[in-house]
Motif scaffolding. Structure first.
Motif, PDB file in Angstrom:
ATOM      1  N   VAL A 133      42.118  34.203  37.737  1.00 44.59           N
ATOM      2  CA  VAL A 133      41.658  34.205  36.347  1.00 44.59           C
ATOM      3  C   VAL A 133      40.155  33.905  36.288  1.00 44.59           C
ATOM      4  O   VAL A 133      39.412  34.558  35.552  1.00 44.59           O
ATOM      5  N   ALA A 134      39.702  32.927  37.077  1.00 49.49           N
ATOM      6  CA  ALA A 134      38.280  32.574  37.066  1.00 49.49           C
ATOM      7  C   ALA A 134      37.421  33.761  37.513  1.00 49.49           C
ATOM      8  O   ALA A 134      36.352  34.009  36.947  1.00 49.49           O
ATOM      9  N   GLY A 135      37.881  34.487  38.512  1.00 46.46           N
ATOM     10  CA  GLY A 135      37.124  35.634  38.978  1.00 46.46           C
ATOM     11  C   GLY A 135      37.033  36.734  37.940  1.00 46.46           C
ATOM     12  O   GLY A 135      35.959  37.279  37.675  1.00 46.46           O
ATOM     13  N   LEU A 136      38.158  37.058  37.320  1.00 45.41           N
ATOM     14  CA  LEU A 136      38.166  38.132  36.326  1.00 45.41           C
ATOM     15  C   LEU A 136      37.408  37.725  35.066  1.00 45.41           C
ATOM     16  O   LEU A 136      36.653  38.522  34.495  1.00 45.41           O
ATOM     17  N   GLU A 137      37.580  36.489  34.633  1.00 44.34           N
ATOM     18  CA  GLU A 137      36.852  36.036  33.453  1.00 44.34           C
ATOM     19  C   GLU A 137      35.368  35.864  33.745  1.00 44.34           C
ATOM     20  O   GLU A 137      34.536  35.926  32.831  1.00 44.34           O
ATOM     21  N   GLY A 138      35.022  35.658  35.023  1.00 44.74           N
ATOM     22  CA  GLY A 138      33.616  35.521  35.393  1.00 44.74           C
ATOM     23  C   GLY A 138      32.885  36.844  35.511  1.00 44.74           C
ATOM     24  O   GLY A 138      31.681  36.853  35.771  1.00 44.74           O
ATOM     25  N   GLY A 139      33.607  37.955  35.344  1.00 46.80           N
ATOM     26  CA  GLY A 139      32.936  39.247  35.346  1.00 46.80           C
ATOM     27  C   GLY A 139      33.358  40.199  36.438  1.00 46.80           C
ATOM     28  O   GLY A 139      32.823  41.308  36.541  1.00 46.80           O
ATOM     29  N   ALA A 140      34.328  39.809  37.277  1.00 44.53           N
ATOM     30  CA  ALA A 140      34.821  40.730  38.302  1.00 44.53           C
ATOM     31  C   ALA A 140      35.655  41.830  37.648  1.00 44.53           C
ATOM     32  O   ALA A 140      36.308  41.615  36.624  1.00 44.53           O
ATOM     33  N   ASP A 141      35.632  43.004  38.253  1.00 44.33           N
ATOM     34  CA  ASP A 141      36.404  44.133  37.741  1.00 44.33           C
ATOM     35  C   ASP A 141      37.784  44.216  38.376  1.00 44.33           C
ATOM     36  O   ASP A 141      38.681  44.854  37.831  1.00 44.33           O
ATOM     37  N   ASP A 142      37.947  43.592  39.535  1.00 41.35           N
ATOM     38  CA  ASP A 142      39.231  43.614  40.225  1.00 41.35           C
ATOM     39  C   ASP A 142      39.273  42.445  41.193  1.00 41.35           C
ATOM     40  O   ASP A 142      38.235  41.859  41.520  1.00 41.35           O
ATOM     41  N   TYR A 143      40.490  42.120  41.668  1.00 39.30           N
ATOM     42  CA  TYR A 143      40.678  40.931  42.504  1.00 39.30           C
ATOM     43  C   TYR A 143      41.763  41.252  43.524  1.00 39.30           C
ATOM     44  O   TYR A 143      42.887  41.582  43.161  1.00 39.30           O
ATOM     45  N   MET A 144      41.424  41.187  44.824  1.00 36.27           N
ATOM     46  CA  MET A 144      42.391  41.420  45.893  1.00 36.27           C
ATOM     47  C   MET A 144      42.410  40.221  46.826  1.00 36.27           C
ATOM     48  O   MET A 144      41.365  39.638  47.107  1.00 36.27           O
ATOM     49  N   THR A 145      43.604  39.874  47.309  1.00 34.52           N
ATOM     50  CA  THR A 145      43.718  38.747  48.229  1.00 34.52           C
ATOM     51  C   THR A 145      43.968  39.241  49.651  1.00 34.52           C
ATOM     52  O   THR A 145      44.536  40.313  49.868  1.00 34.52           O
ATOM     53  N   LYS A 146      43.495  38.450  50.602  1.00 37.62           N
ATOM     54  CA  LYS A 146      43.730  38.722  52.020  1.00 37.62           C
ATOM     55  C   LYS A 146      45.057  38.073  52.428  1.00 37.62           C
ATOM     56  O   LYS A 146      45.401  37.008  51.915  1.00 37.62           O
ATOM     57  N   PRO A 147      45.773  38.700  53.389  1.00 36.41           N
ATOM     58  CA  PRO A 147      45.478  39.966  54.059  1.00 36.41           C
ATOM     59  C   PRO A 147      45.694  41.140  53.119  1.00 36.41           C
ATOM     60  O   PRO A 147      46.428  41.032  52.129  1.00 36.41           O
ATOM     61  N   PHE A 148      45.084  42.277  53.423  1.00 35.27           N
ATOM     62  CA  PHE A 148      45.127  43.422  52.529  1.00 35.27           C
ATOM     63  C   PHE A 148      45.245  44.698  53.341  1.00 35.27           C
ATOM     64  O   PHE A 148      44.921  44.747  54.527  1.00 35.27           O
ATOM     65  N   ARG A 149      45.686  45.757  52.688  1.00 30.37           N
ATOM     66  CA  ARG A 149      45.711  47.093  53.287  1.00 30.37           C
ATOM     67  C   ARG A 149      44.448  47.829  52.872  1.00 30.37           C
ATOM     68  O   ARG A 149      44.092  47.844  51.689  1.00 30.37           O
ATOM     69  N   PHE A 150      43.799  48.447  53.835  1.00 33.57           N
ATOM     70  CA  PHE A 150      42.561  49.141  53.513  1.00 33.57           C
ATOM     71  C   PHE A 150      42.792  50.253  52.494  1.00 33.57           C
ATOM     72  O   PHE A 150      41.952  50.467  51.608  1.00 33.57           O
ATOM     73  N   GLU A 151      43.897  50.968  52.602  1.00 31.15           N
ATOM     74  CA  GLU A 151      44.148  52.074  51.674  1.00 31.15           C
ATOM     75  C   GLU A 151      44.177  51.586  50.229  1.00 31.15           C
ATOM     76  O   GLU A 151      43.731  52.291  49.322  1.00 31.15           O
ATOM     77  N   GLU A 152      44.705  50.384  49.999  1.00 27.86           N
ATOM     78  CA  GLU A 152      44.726  49.852  48.634  1.00 27.86           C
ATOM     79  C   GLU A 152      43.315  49.500  48.177  1.00 27.86           C
ATOM     80  O   GLU A 152      42.928  49.798  47.035  1.00 27.86           O
ATOM     81  N   LEU A 153      42.527  48.883  49.047  1.00 24.02           N
ATOM     82  CA  LEU A 153      41.146  48.584  48.697  1.00 24.02           C
ATOM     83  C   LEU A 153      40.390  49.858  48.397  1.00 24.02           C
ATOM     84  O   LEU A 153      39.638  49.944  47.406  1.00 24.02           O
ATOM     85  N   LEU A 154      40.563  50.887  49.227  1.00 19.09           N
ATOM     86  CA  LEU A 154      39.877  52.163  49.016  1.00 19.09           C
ATOM     87  C   LEU A 154      40.269  52.771  47.665  1.00 19.09           C
ATOM     88  O   LEU A 154      39.405  53.271  46.935  1.00 19.09           O
ATOM     89  N   ALA A 155      41.541  52.713  47.332  1.00 13.55           N
ATOM     90  CA  ALA A 155      41.990  53.265  46.051  1.00 13.55           C
ATOM     91  C   ALA A 155      41.355  52.525  44.880  1.00 13.55           C
ATOM     92  O   ALA A 155      40.943  53.138  43.885  1.00 13.55           O
ATOM     93  N   ARG A 156      41.239  51.204  44.995  1.00 15.97           N
ATOM     94  CA  ARG A 156      40.640  50.427  43.905  1.00 15.97           C
ATOM     95  C   ARG A 156      39.143  50.711  43.796  1.00 15.97           C
ATOM     96  O   ARG A 156      38.596  50.758  42.680  1.00 15.97           O
ATOM     97  N   ILE A 157      38.482  50.888  44.915  1.00 20.81           N
ATOM     98  CA  ILE A 157      37.053  51.230  44.885  1.00 20.81           C
ATOM     99  C   ILE A 157      36.855  52.590  44.223  1.00 20.81           C
ATOM    100  O   ILE A 157      35.991  52.754  43.352  1.00 20.81           O
ATOM    101  N   ARG A 158      37.649  53.552  44.616  1.00 25.05           N
ATOM    102  CA  ARG A 158      37.524  54.892  44.021  1.00 25.05           C
ATOM    103  C   ARG A 158      37.802  54.855  42.522  1.00 25.05           C
ATOM    104  O   ARG A 158      37.141  55.549  41.749  1.00 25.05           O
ATOM    105  N   LEU A 159      38.775  54.043  42.126  1.00 21.55           N
ATOM    106  CA  LEU A 159      39.093  53.923  40.704  1.00 21.55           C
ATOM    107  C   LEU A 159      37.902  53.383  39.925  1.00 21.55           C
ATOM    108  O   LEU A 159      37.556  53.889  38.860  1.00 21.55           O
ATOM    109  N   ARG A 160      37.237  52.348  40.463  1.00 21.18           N
ATOM    110  CA  ARG A 160      36.108  51.738  39.759  1.00 21.18           C
ATOM    111  C   ARG A 160      34.886  52.640  39.738  1.00 21.18           C
ATOM    112  O   ARG A 160      34.026  52.503  38.856  1.00 21.18           O
ATOM    113  N   LEU A 161      34.795  53.569  40.677  1.00 19.09           N
ATOM    114  CA  LEU A 161      33.632  54.459  40.736  1.00 19.09           C
ATOM    115  C   LEU A 161      33.884  55.786  40.035  1.00 19.09           C
ATOM    116  O   LEU A 161      32.971  56.604  39.934  1.00 19.09           O
TER     117      LEU A 161
END
Length: 220
Positions: free
Chosen positions: A89-117
């Motif tokens: 909540v602090a990250g999103l309310e502080g101005g982040a557009d998305d929030y992912m926790t480790k460990p993570f799958r690269f394909e999911e990170l890539l999809a979120r990056i493409r979505l934001r761009l």
């Protein structure tokens, strides 16, 4: 070519994200502390920032606040080991557009990056991937072959999605491991071969071909 600033003080994770983004056509810069992150983000004309929270010097929250205070408008995706609701909540309310926790799958990170761009006027995201008579519905997470619907495990789905997004290309075992199992994989494992055999049983043995000494390829 989109420019991504990777702010991560763990070199192994930073290298994993950088390698994956570069192989998908992004220009990347890596920094490992908060002061450098803020300097590069403000002066480097980046399209997006992937931001860790646990940084030396300024932590990620301080970097994010400073960016938004200076009206920096590029999307910021937090990538962190902190997984509490409070931190999210602090990250999103502080101005982040998305929030992912480790460990993570690269394909999911890539999809979120493409979505934001993605520009608002771009064609809607593809929800079904195809190769000949084989298709994969990204919403239901099911595959279809002629006259049959195929249920997949989470790993099988991730692997088949990777193959379909790179149809016709040879994918090495290391590429498949890093995309499907994330950065914390054992390069000596035979788990890729095990899952390829499982996929072949479900979608047809002829669809995924072994390229000796190189890896696997979906399609002709």
């Amino acid at each position: 070519m989109s420019k991504v600033l990777i702010v991560e003080d763990e070199s192994r994770i930073a290298a994993f994200v950088e390698k994956g983004l570069r192989s998908n056509g992004f220009a990347t810069t890596v920094v490992g502390d908060g002061e450098s992150a803020l300097h590069y983000a403000i002066t480097g004309d980046f399209d997006l920032v992937v931001l860790d929270l646990g940084l030396p010097g300024k932590d990620g929250f301080a970097v994010l606040r400073a960016l938004r205070d200076q009206r920096a408008s590029m999307p910021v995706i937090i990538l962190t080991a902190r997984d509490t609701v409070h931190d999210t909540v602090a990250g999103l309310e502080g101005g982040a557009d998305d929030y992912m926790t480790k460990p993570f799958r690269f394909e999911e990170l890539l999809a979120r990056i493409r979505l934001r761009l993605r520009p608002a006027e771009r064609t809607p995201e593809v929800t079904v991937l195809r190769d000949g008579e084989l298709s994969l519905d990204l919403r239901t997470r099911r595959a279809r072959i002629p006259d049959s619907t195929v249920d997949l495990t989470a790993r099988e789905f991730a692997m088949l999605e990777l193959f379909l997004r790179h149809s016709g290309q040879v994918l090495s075992r290391e590429q498949i491991l890093s995309h499907v199992w994330g950065y914390d994989f054992d390069p000596g494992s035979n788990v890729v071969d095990v899952y390829v055999r499982a996929l072949r049983r479900k979608i047809g043995t002829e669809r995924i071909r072994t390229v000796r000494g190189m890896g696997y390829r979906l399609g002709a």
